[in-house]
Design an enzyme around this catalytic site. Structure first.
Site, short mmCIF file in Angstrom:
data_model
loop_
_atom_site.label_atom_id
_atom_site.label_comp_id
_atom_site.label_asym_id
_atom_site.label_seq_id
_atom_site.Cartn_x
_atom_site.Cartn_y
_atom_site.Cartn_z
N HIS A 96 38.44 49.78 46.45
CA HIS A 96 39.66 50.28 45.81
C HIS A 96 39.28 51.62 45.21
O HIS A 96 38.58 51.67 44.19
CB HIS A 96 40.15 49.29 44.75
CG HIS A 96 40.50 47.96 45.34
ND1 HIS A 96 41.76 47.66 45.80
CD2 HIS A 96 39.73 46.88 45.61
CE1 HIS A 96 41.76 46.44 46.30
NE2 HIS A 96 40.54 45.94 46.20
N HIS A 119 34.83 45.20 46.55
CA HIS A 119 35.03 43.73 46.61
C HIS A 119 34.36 43.17 47.85
O HIS A 119 34.66 43.59 48.97
CB HIS A 119 36.53 43.42 46.65
CG HIS A 119 37.20 43.68 45.34
ND1 HIS A 119 38.56 43.89 45.23
CD2 HIS A 119 36.71 43.78 44.09
CE1 HIS A 119 38.87 44.09 43.97
NE2 HIS A 119 37.75 44.04 43.26
N THR A 200 46.08 41.71 45.96
CA THR A 200 47.16 42.30 46.75
C THR A 200 47.93 41.15 47.39
O THR A 200 47.37 40.06 47.57
CB THR A 200 46.60 43.17 47.90
OG1 THR A 200 45.80 42.33 48.73
CG2 THR A 200 45.76 44.30 47.36
N1 MJT Z 1 41.46 42.88 46.46
S1 MJT Z 1 41.18 41.48 47.11
O1 MJT Z 1 39.75 41.28 47.00
O2 MJT Z 1 42.00 40.49 46.44
C1 MJT Z 1 41.52 41.43 48.80
C2 MJT Z 1 42.03 42.51 49.54
C3 MJT Z 1 42.45 43.71 48.94
C4 MJT Z 1 42.87 44.78 49.72
C5 MJT Z 1 42.92 44.68 51.13
C6 MJT Z 1 42.56 43.49 51.74
C7 MJT Z 1 42.12 42.42 50.95
C8 MJT Z 1 41.78 41.25 51.60
C9 MJT Z 1 41.29 40.18 50.87
C10 MJT Z 1 40.92 39.00 51.53
C11 MJT Z 1 40.40 37.95 50.80
C12 MJT Z 1 40.23 38.04 49.41
C13 MJT Z 1 40.59 39.17 48.73
C14 MJT Z 1 41.13 40.26 49.46
ZN ZN Z 2 39.95 44.11 46.64
#
Ligand code: MJT
Ligand code: ZN
Length: 238
Positions: A96, A119, A200
């Protein structure tokens, strides 16, 4: 196809609840982590990251973030220990980024944001057959959060930022082999942990968050190159 979520005034986080009611749930992320109010849990041991056999596959721009995906067909790379009852399989990591000069981190620490946040997403393949099943289960995912603060160049981040021009447009992806996320870890694995959600949409309340206390250091040049490189639109169709 249909109204899509974003980060603008009309389609941003304050509007997500219309399409994703869980946005008003009781374990939504991100949160402001207040160290003095965090409870010390002596039953929590250290986390262990077994990434030596990891196999990165590709790097992609999904319009909200740049994601590096891994081969998660076996338990070759996992996170275990800490709050987790069993190993969770490495699936992907993404960043991010902030815009020029604005903080991009999702979590804050005592109200202070960081330049960016990494992340590293893992899923519970012991209890769930597929990643998608895990992503909707309360103990399905474990996401390692790592803050990025501004300072000197990060010696390995260039491997990511150099690849970004290949995935400038939303929906683009390219091969990205041989990258081990171990090189993006800080020296200490001391952490805060809490039960939360995807940050998200679909905002599933399925994430055990493990947020590292020690940020990694990256340069302004590396962050702005990355932030500027992510274009939230698909290739201009003629
Ligand atoms: N921010 S997050 O970690 O909740 C997140 C994403 C955030 C942005 C784009 C894709 C994302 C895909 C995720 C898949 C699993 C857990 C969190 C994820
Ligand atoms: Zn994320």
């Amino acid at each position: 196809t249909g109204h899509h979520w974003g980060y603008g005034k009309e389609d941003g986080p304050s509007a997500w609840h219309r399409q994703y009611p869980v946005a008003k749930g009781n374990r939504q992320s991100p949160i402001d982590i207040i160290p003095n109010e965090a409870r010390r849990d002596s039953t929590l041991g250290p986390i262990f990251l077994k990434y030596d056999q990891c196999r990165s596959l590709n790097i992609a721009n999904n319009g909200h973030s740049v994601v590096v995906e891994f081969d998660d067909s076996d338990d070759r790379s996992v996170v275990l220990g800490g709050p987790l009852d069993n190993p969770y399989r490495l699936k992907q990591f993404h960043f991010h980024w902030g815009g020029k000069g604005c903080e991009g981190s999702e979590h804050t620490v005592a109200g202070v944001g960081y330049a960016s946040e990494l992340h590293v997403v893992h899923w519970n393949a012991v209890k769930y057959k597929t990643y998608n099943d895990a992503a909707a289960a309360p103990d399905g995912l474990a996401v390692l959060g790592i803050f990025l603060e501004l300072g000197d160049d990060h010696r390995w981040l260039h491997m990511i930022t150099d690849a970004l021009y290949m995935v400038k447009f939303k929906g683009s992806a390219t091969d990205f082999k041989g990258f081990n996320p171990k090189c993006l870890l800080p020296s200490s694995l001391h952490y805060w942990t809490y039960l939360g959600s995807l940050t998200t949409p679909p905002l599933h309340e399925s994430v055990t968050w493990i947020v590292l206390k020690e940020p990694i250091v990256v340069s302004e040049k590396q962050v702005s190159a990355a932030a500027l490189n992510i274009i939230h639109k698909t290739f201009p169709t003629v």
